[in-house]
Design a protein around this motif. Structure first.
Motif, PDB file in Angstrom:
ATOM      1  N   PRO A 128      -2.341 -58.022   0.892  1.00 44.79           N
ATOM      2  CA  PRO A 128      -3.487 -58.511   0.161  1.00 44.79           C
ATOM      3  C   PRO A 128      -4.527 -57.421  -0.185  1.00 44.79           C
ATOM      4  CG  PRO A 128      -3.727 -59.543   2.225  1.00 44.79           C
ATOM      5  CD  PRO A 128      -2.777 -58.874   2.311  1.00 44.79           C
ATOM      6  N   VAL A 129      -4.879 -56.644   0.475  1.00 42.01           N
ATOM      7  CA  VAL A 129      -5.831 -55.721   0.326  1.00 42.01           C
ATOM      8  C   VAL A 129      -5.466 -54.310  -0.265  1.00 42.01           C
ATOM      9  CG1 VAL A 129      -7.430 -56.895   1.972  1.00 42.01           C
ATOM     10  CG2 VAL A 129      -6.054 -54.851   2.621  1.00 42.01           C
ATOM     11  N   GLU A 130      -3.908 -53.915  -0.517  1.00 42.35           N
ATOM     12  CA  GLU A 130      -3.607 -52.809  -0.979  1.00 42.35           C
ATOM     13  C   GLU A 130      -3.034 -53.010  -2.190  1.00 42.35           C
ATOM     14  OE1 GLU A 130      -0.510 -51.364   2.301  1.00 42.35           O
ATOM     15  OE2 GLU A 130      -1.170 -53.327   3.038  1.00 42.35           O
ATOM     16  N   SER A 131      -3.474 -52.131  -3.299  1.00 41.12           N
ATOM     17  CA  SER A 131      -2.809 -51.983  -4.452  1.00 41.12           C
ATOM     18  C   SER A 131      -1.404 -51.576  -4.328  1.00 41.12           C
ATOM     19  CB  SER A 131      -3.627 -51.250  -5.410  1.00 41.12           C
ATOM     20  OG  SER A 131      -2.928 -50.352  -6.165  1.00 41.12           O
ATOM     21  N   PRO A 132      -0.530 -51.653  -5.416  1.00 38.65           N
ATOM     22  CA  PRO A 132       0.894 -51.257  -5.112  1.00 38.65           C
ATOM     23  C   PRO A 132       0.900 -49.687  -5.422  1.00 38.65           C
ATOM     24  CG  PRO A 132       0.721 -52.870  -6.760  1.00 38.65           C
ATOM     25  CD  PRO A 132      -0.538 -52.898  -6.275  1.00 38.65           C
ATOM     26  N   THR A 133      -0.310 -49.165  -5.718  1.00 40.74           N
ATOM     27  CA  THR A 133      -0.373 -47.789  -5.608  1.00 40.74           C
ATOM     28  C   THR A 133      -0.737 -47.237  -4.473  1.00 40.74           C
ATOM     29  OG1 THR A 133      -0.910 -47.814  -8.009  1.00 40.74           O
ATOM     30  CG2 THR A 133      -1.451 -45.852  -6.995  1.00 40.74           C
ATOM     31  N   ALA A 134      -0.138 -46.322  -3.770  1.00 40.22           N
ATOM     32  CA  ALA A 134      -0.174 -45.721  -2.684  1.00 40.22           C
ATOM     33  C   ALA A 134      -1.641 -45.065  -2.481  1.00 40.22           C
ATOM     34  CB  ALA A 134       0.709 -44.748  -1.992  1.00 40.22           C
ATOM     35  N   GLY A 135      -2.402 -45.326  -1.547  1.00 40.54           N
ATOM     36  CA  GLY A 135      -3.609 -44.857  -1.031  1.00 40.54           C
ATOM     37  C   GLY A 135      -4.977 -45.671  -1.848  1.00 40.54           C
ATOM     38  N   VAL A 136      -4.731 -46.835  -2.848  1.00 41.00           N
ATOM     39  CA  VAL A 136      -5.660 -47.468  -3.572  1.00 41.00           C
ATOM     40  C   VAL A 136      -5.980 -48.832  -2.858  1.00 41.00           C
ATOM     41  CG1 VAL A 136      -6.505 -48.336  -5.341  1.00 41.00           C
ATOM     42  CG2 VAL A 136      -5.199 -46.116  -5.630  1.00 41.00           C
ATOM     43  N   PHE A 137      -6.926 -49.013  -2.435  1.00 44.98           N
ATOM     44  CA  PHE A 137      -7.267 -50.514  -1.618  1.00 44.98           C
ATOM     45  C   PHE A 137      -8.093 -51.339  -2.578  1.00 44.98           C
ATOM     46  CE2 PHE A 137      -5.815 -47.057   0.856  1.00 44.98           C
ATOM     47  CZ  PHE A 137      -4.843 -47.638   1.855  1.00 44.98           C
ATOM     48  N   LEU A 138      -8.030 -52.709  -2.269  1.00 41.97           N
ATOM     49  CA  LEU A 138      -9.018 -53.451  -2.960  1.00 41.97           C
ATOM     50  C   LEU A 138      -9.852 -54.524  -1.891  1.00 41.97           C
ATOM     51  CD1 LEU A 138      -5.780 -55.123  -4.958  1.00 41.97           C
ATOM     52  CD2 LEU A 138      -7.282 -52.935  -5.549  1.00 41.97           C
ATOM     53  N   SER A 139     -11.209 -54.450  -2.462  1.00 41.03           N
ATOM     54  CA  SER A 139     -12.151 -54.890  -1.867  1.00 41.03           C
ATOM     55  C   SER A 139     -12.998 -55.947  -2.802  1.00 41.03           C
ATOM     56  CB  SER A 139     -13.114 -53.988  -1.171  1.00 41.03           C
ATOM     57  OG  SER A 139     -14.192 -54.851  -0.459  1.00 41.03           O
ATOM     58  N   GLY A 140     -12.870 -57.306  -2.226  1.00 41.00           N
ATOM     59  CA  GLY A 140     -14.207 -58.391  -3.067  1.00 41.00           C
ATOM     60  C   GLY A 140     -13.474 -58.913  -4.210  1.00 41.00           C
ATOM     61  N   THR A 141     -14.401 -59.326  -5.208  1.00 43.08           N
ATOM     62  CA  THR A 141     -14.040 -60.091  -6.125  1.00 43.08           C
ATOM     63  C   THR A 141     -13.307 -59.358  -7.251  1.00 43.08           C
ATOM     64  OG1 THR A 141     -16.258 -59.753  -6.791  1.00 43.08           O
ATOM     65  CG2 THR A 141     -15.663 -62.027  -5.860  1.00 43.08           C
ATOM     66  N   CYS A 142     -13.163 -58.023  -7.341  1.00 41.90           N
ATOM     67  CA  CYS A 142     -12.464 -57.295  -8.130  1.00 41.90           C
ATOM     68  C   CYS A 142     -10.931 -57.705  -8.333  1.00 41.90           C
ATOM     69  CB  CYS A 142     -12.432 -55.546  -8.071  1.00 41.90           C
ATOM     70  SG  CYS A 142     -11.918 -55.141  -6.584  1.00 41.90           S
ATOM     71  N   GLN A 143     -10.444 -58.346  -7.037  1.00 42.25           N
ATOM     72  CA  GLN A 143      -9.060 -58.838  -6.794  1.00 42.25           C
ATOM     73  C   GLN A 143      -8.876 -60.277  -7.168  1.00 42.25           C
ATOM     74  OE1 GLN A 143      -8.315 -60.777  -3.575  1.00 42.25           O
ATOM     75  NE2 GLN A 143      -6.027 -60.669  -4.035  1.00 42.25           N
ATOM     76  N   GLY A 144      -9.822 -60.915  -7.354  1.00 47.38           N
ATOM     77  CA  GLY A 144      -9.807 -62.526  -7.626  1.00 47.38           C
ATOM     78  C   GLY A 144     -11.226 -63.178  -7.080  1.00 47.38           C
ATOM     79  N   PRO A 145     -11.463 -64.301  -7.651  1.00 51.25           N
ATOM     80  CA  PRO A 145     -12.749 -65.065  -7.343  1.00 51.25           C
ATOM     81  C   PRO A 145     -12.740 -65.286  -5.879  1.00 51.25           C
ATOM     82  CG  PRO A 145     -11.629 -65.990  -9.057  1.00 51.25           C
ATOM     83  CD  PRO A 145     -10.437 -65.051  -8.531  1.00 51.25           C
ATOM     84  N   LYS A 146     -13.956 -65.041  -5.346  1.00 48.67           N
ATOM     85  CA  LYS A 146     -14.248 -64.963  -3.787  1.00 48.67           C
ATOM     86  C   LYS A 146     -15.596 -65.525  -3.478  1.00 48.67           C
ATOM     87  CE  LYS A 146     -10.814 -61.712  -2.211  1.00 48.67           C
ATOM     88  NZ  LYS A 146     -10.623 -61.042  -3.699  1.00 48.67           N
ATOM     89  N   ASP A 147     -16.002 -66.237  -2.486  1.00 53.93           N
ATOM     90  CA  ASP A 147     -17.360 -66.108  -2.174  1.00 53.93           C
ATOM     91  C   ASP A 147     -17.618 -64.958  -0.997  1.00 53.93           C
ATOM     92  OD1 ASP A 147     -16.276 -67.033   0.144  1.00 53.93           O
ATOM     93  OD2 ASP A 147     -16.374 -69.042  -0.034  1.00 53.93           O
ATOM     94  N   ILE A 148     -18.974 -65.327  -0.672  1.00 52.54           N
ATOM     95  CA  ILE A 148     -19.229 -63.910   0.369  1.00 52.54           C
ATOM     96  C   ILE A 148     -18.547 -63.814   1.771  1.00 52.54           C
ATOM     97  CG2 ILE A 148     -21.266 -62.790   1.587  1.00 52.54           C
ATOM     98  CD1 ILE A 148     -23.022 -64.148  -0.482  1.00 52.54           C
ATOM     99  N   PRO A 149     -18.290 -65.033   2.306  1.00 57.63           N
ATOM    100  CA  PRO A 149     -17.419 -64.845   3.696  1.00 57.63           C
ATOM    101  C   PRO A 149     -15.991 -64.128   3.436  1.00 57.63           C
ATOM    102  CG  PRO A 149     -18.432 -66.984   3.352  1.00 57.63           C
ATOM    103  CD  PRO A 149     -18.717 -66.333   2.364  1.00 57.63           C
ATOM    104  N   GLU A 150     -15.271 -64.887   2.238  1.00 56.42           N
ATOM    105  CA  GLU A 150     -13.980 -64.228   2.044  1.00 56.42           C
ATOM    106  C   GLU A 150     -14.181 -62.626   1.444  1.00 56.42           C
ATOM    107  OE1 GLU A 150     -10.606 -66.298  -0.183  1.00 56.42           O
ATOM    108  OE2 GLU A 150     -12.581 -67.310  -0.684  1.00 56.42           O
ATOM    109  N   THR A 151     -15.325 -62.492   0.801  1.00 55.62           N
ATOM    110  CA  THR A 151     -15.384 -61.017   0.201  1.00 55.62           C
ATOM    111  C   THR A 151     -15.425 -60.257   1.416  1.00 55.62           C
ATOM    112  OG1 THR A 151     -16.314 -61.940  -2.010  1.00 55.62           O
ATOM    113  CG2 THR A 151     -16.949 -59.615  -0.916  1.00 55.62           C
TER     114      THR A 151
END
Ligand SMILES: Cc1cc2nc3c(=O)[nH]c(=O)nc-3n(C[C@H](O)[C@H](O)[C@H](O)COP(=O)(O)OP(=O)(O)OC[C@H]3O[C@@H](n4cnc5c(N)ncnc54)[C@H](O)[C@@H]3O)c2cc1C
Ligand code: SF4
Ligand code: SF4
Ligand code: SF4
Ligand code: SF4
Lengths: 664, 130
Positions: free
Chosen positions: A531-554
């Motif tokens: 859930p925190v990796e983009s399919p592109t190698a070396g690119v990772f995802l953090s926080g609400t840019c990946q989907g709605p989230k509150d602070i604990p989840e972010t």
């Protein structure tokens, strides 16, 4: 001629239940090149792997076929087994007789027939396999985090604590993101600034972290472990290393009419500004759209009052080039525009506000110093109506709303309602909801407290329209449980606007060749398992840019992304995938078809000298593949009109041999 | 649920082009409706009752004629359900069940006056032949 061994797996009864494994290993014995064939209960077990290793040694095998589950499951396992026995791992082929055969067929005869055919195809392929050796590339031990909200802050701190240098690029003059604008935070109601600003200070003081504020990523090249990134530092007309953040310029600046974006435009700020007291970096920025000096050369007051001499009206945008091993996207979210919601009179009345504006109205550092006052007349509102799901769960019109649930608004609305009743018990508070969604630790209890202890009126139903009448807002709504239409005379209406990814995320995703969904949220490599990796190698995802989230989840996701980055940066070298494309230069006519289809930009063209008949030479333009960038997708091999492009491990000849074996 | 009800429901859904399953029961249609207080069954109930095949009571209800066809519910529904089209489809169901009560050509000369819009005459002709 290859010497091929065939190993048919039962997978307990998973395969053997529908496929006659004995018949399969027997039938494959007579295929060209096969010198050994057997079957076993669990090929992937230690005992099964030993059978393979022994057979490789005993029968001097040059290639093996394992008829088993999907290669996604155990190809890596069997490649390791082969390597341990001294065989090139790319001489292993898997015939998937489980997912694509035993699991989908019901009777033994059909299952067995198909398993034999799949096995024959794999044997035909191995006959044409050649040993492959993966290349290696070094890893630049530095990470880039794009976006300095709580997501980017947490990711950067975790990577930096592990000992790797990190750069944060943030478009705004300060890091902090939306959390810096919040008042108190559910479910524990701690003040956002009290828990966020110490982290911002940690970032500022960390020896491994550099902050590029008021900056943007403008170009990304390279690949995992070796990204080349260009960052534009926008001119802020203040020397960052000289400014002490004393704020005297902001006091003296005569141009005080710029809308204050930190307070959602509900008050004004000077042309030279520091967004808020705890900004990091605490450096002034001059807004060129409002500064008199920059617009028409008539002022220069701030330069005169600045004792540090930090003001520089001639500053230009600056481009910084840096190399990174990993990139983390943490570009966050924004509430959607309320312009299309005429029914709620957002643009007609100042007293119809969004929830983020409400946060500023209740924040001690906000435009009303924390007193809940109506924006229109500064009066204390006595009846407040909160409307949930404004623009969320809206499938009728993509221009107006979003089909998804924004996830955070049920909880922050409960928070707003509760805090209002707590501070102003004389206020009547209504919340209109479709569903109250409160999954999360201590979340439902929180919402129930708003109802039971604080007496917030929760009404199931939507608001249909809000019409300003005099200094009141007439709210027409339905109460579905009472089967009534309600008419409420309100002083303030608060809209829980849907949230959407930052508009800059889409162009950024293009630069990163990272994929996005139809809503412009970054897509993860696997929705459950990666859930925190983009399919592109070396690119990772953090926080609400990946989907709605509150602070604990972010924050959880931010730390998870950091762990993945650390895992990558800890490696000295990355092993590449040898199954990459290459062009047969004698056949290539330099037509550029392949370059146009390559999604990774791996193909360039070179002018090369070739020997021609009669001792002449000719210079021809031919395709050349950057094997470190190529992901082996094969798009180019299909596009090439002259058949010059081929994929290692999946050569056209190998694929054709498989097809021939199946059709025989 | 009775089988006949299903047949009527399917016909109403076909005729209106509305898919009542898209409704998430938010009640924004009813919150918007200017004729709400006159109605026995409100727009969101209409959608639900058609979905569950409960159409008899709708056909017998005055609510059918209290809807102004203002389309406010159609405009505001977040799921694109279009409740007003269902009201219209049920209204048609009632009209069609009334038998051939449309205007006969011979009756017309007696009815024509200056004020009567031509469209009204055409509609009266069409009422059952539609
Ligand atoms: C009204 C409201 C109340 C809330 N209340 C609570 C609460 O009480 N409790 C709770 O847990 N959560 C709450 N939340 C949710 C919380 O705000 C988010 O979970 C959190 O802010 C997400 O952090 P983030 O870093 O992913 O995104 P953001 O906070 O949006 O940060 C993203 C950062 O990236 C920057 N950026 C964007 N694009 C680029 C780019 N291209 N290049 C460089 N930088 C870029 C932005 O300027 C920003 O600084 C609330 C949200 C709202 C709207
Ligand atoms: S030069 Fe610009 S920023 Fe400085 S005081 Fe004058 S108007 Fe303000
Ligand atoms: S979180 Fe609640 S208010 Fe927000 S969209 Fe989802 S259901 Fe609606
Ligand atoms: S507005 Fe639409 S979704 Fe909401 S209750 Fe009415 S028909 Fe259903
Ligand atoms: S079209 Fe009919 S049901 Fe819909 S809002 Fe108008 S009056 Fe109400």
């Amino acid at each position: 001629m290859q010497r091929i061994g065939v190993f048919v797996c039962w997978c307990g009864s998973n395969i053997a239940g529908t496929v006659d494994v004995e018949a399969v290993s027997e039938a494959l014995k007579s295929e060209p090149g096969v010198v050994f064939s057997t079957n076993y209960q669990y090929m992937c077990s230690q005992a099964g792997q030993d059978i393979i290793k022994n057979a490789i040694a005993e029968h001097k095998l040059t290639g093996i076929v394992v008829c088993s589950c999907s290669p996604r499951m155990h190809e890596a396992t069997f490649r390791k087994t082969a390597a341990a026995a001294g065989l090139n791992p790319y001489m292993v082929e898997i015939a998937n007789i489980r997912e694509q055969c035993s699991w989908i067929h019901k009777d033994m005869a059909t299952g067995t027939e198909k398993a034999i055919i799949l096995g024959k195809a794999a044997v035909a392929k191995v006959n044409l396999n050649a040993p492959l050796t993966p290349g290696e590339s070094p890893v630049t031990k530095r990470a880039l985090v794009i976006g300095g909200g709580i997501a980017g802050i947490q990711t950067a701190l975790d990577i930096a604590d592990a000992g790797f240098p990190v750069d944060i690029v943030e478009t705004k003059p300060t890091i902090g993101g939306k959390m810096a604008q919040l008042d108190k935070t559910f479910p524990t109601l701690d003040c956002a600034a009290c828990i966020l600003t110490p982290k911002m200070v940690d970032v500022a003081q960390h020896e491994n972290i550099r902050i590029f504020s008021y900056s943007e990523v403008v170009e990304v090249g390279g690949f995992v472990g070796n990204f080349d990134v260009k960052i534009k530092k926008k001119a802020r007309y203040v020397k960052e290393d000289v400014c002490t953040g004393c704020g005297i310029c902001t006091e003296k600046c005569p141009m005080k009419k710029a809308p204050n974006e930190f307070n959602m435009g509900m008050d004004n700020r000077p042309a030279v500004y520091i967004p808020f007291a705890q900004a990091v970096p605490k450096v002034a920025t001059i807004d060129p759209n409002y500064c008199n000096m920059l617009k028409n050369g008539k002022c220069g007051l701030c330069a005169k009052v600045c004792t540090a001499g930090a003001i520089d009206y001639t500053q230009k945008d600056e481009i910084i080039e840096e190399k990174y091993g990993a990139i983390v996207a943490a570009t966050g979210f924004n509430p959607i525009s309320m312009d299309k919601f005429d029914e709620y009179a957002y643009n007609q009345s100042k007293d119809v506000i969004t929830s983020l504006e409400f946060e500023r109205l209740t924040n001690a550092a906000g435009p009303t110093a924390g007193k809940l006052l109506r924006p229109s007349d500064g009066e204390h509102p006595h009846t407040i109506v909160f409307v949930q799901c404004v623009g969320s769960r809206c499938a009728a019109c993509a221009e107006k709303g979003k089909e998804y649930c924004s996830k955070i608004c049920c909880m922050y609305t409960a928070k707003h309602a509760m805090l209002t009743r707590d501070k102003y018990p004389d206020t009547d508070v209504y919340v209109f909801y479709i569903d109250v969604r409160t999954p999360g630790k201590s979340f439902d209890e929180f919402y129930r407290r708003a109802v039971e202890e604080y007496g917030v009126h929760y009404i199931k139903g939507m608001v249909g329209k809000v019409s300003p009448e005099g200094n009141k807002l007439m709210v027409q709504a339905s109460d579905l449980l009472a089967n009534k239409q309600l008419h409420i005379e309100a002083d303030l209406v608060v809209l829980a606007a849907a949230i959407e990814p930052d508009k800059s995320a889409r162009p950024l995703a293009t630069m990163l060749t990272a994929s996005m969904d139809t809503n412009d949220f970054f897509t993860e490599a696997h929705p459950k398992l990666r859930p925190v990796e983009s399919p592109t190698a070396g690119v990772f995802l953090s926080g609400t840019c990946q989907g709605p989230k509150d602070i604990p989840e972010t924050v959880s996701q931010a730390s998870a992304a950091a762990a993945k980055v650390i895992g990558l940066l800890a490696k000295d070298k990355l092993t590449g995938n040898p199954c990459v494309a290459h062009s047969d230069e004698l056949m290539c006519n330099g037509c550029s078809s392949c370059e146009r289809v390559c999604p990774y930009g791996a193909i360039t063209y070179v002018d090369k000298e070739f020997r021609m008949p009669d001792r002449t030479t000719a210079i021809r333009r031919v395709a050349s593949v950057n094997t470190a960038v190529c992901q082996g997708c094969g798009a180019c091999t299909v596009a090439c009109p002259s058949g010059a492009m081929d994929l290692n491990g999946f050569k056209n000849a190998q694929i054709m041999a498989e097809v021939d074996a199946i059709c025989k | 649920m009775h089988k006949d009800n299903n047949a009527v429901r399917d016909e109403i859904i076909r005729r209106s082009g509305v898919n009542p399953r898209k409704c998430m029961r938010c009640g924004k249609c009813s919150a918007t409706c200017p004729a709400y207080d006159e109605m026995e069954f409100h727009p969101h109930q209409f959608v639900y009752m058609v979905e569950s095949g409960d159409i008899e009571p709708l056909m017998n209800s005055k609510s059918l004629y209290q809807c102004l066809t203002c389309f406010a519910c159609v405009d505001r529904c977040p799921r694109g359900v279009e409740p007003a089209k269902l009201v219209e489809a049920v209204r048609l169901e009632v009209i069609r069940k009334q038998g051939a009560n449309h205007l006969k050509a011979d009756d017309i000369p007696a009815l024509v006056t200056e004020e009567l819009p031509q469209q009204a005459i055409v509609s009266a002709f069409r009422k059952y032949t539609k």
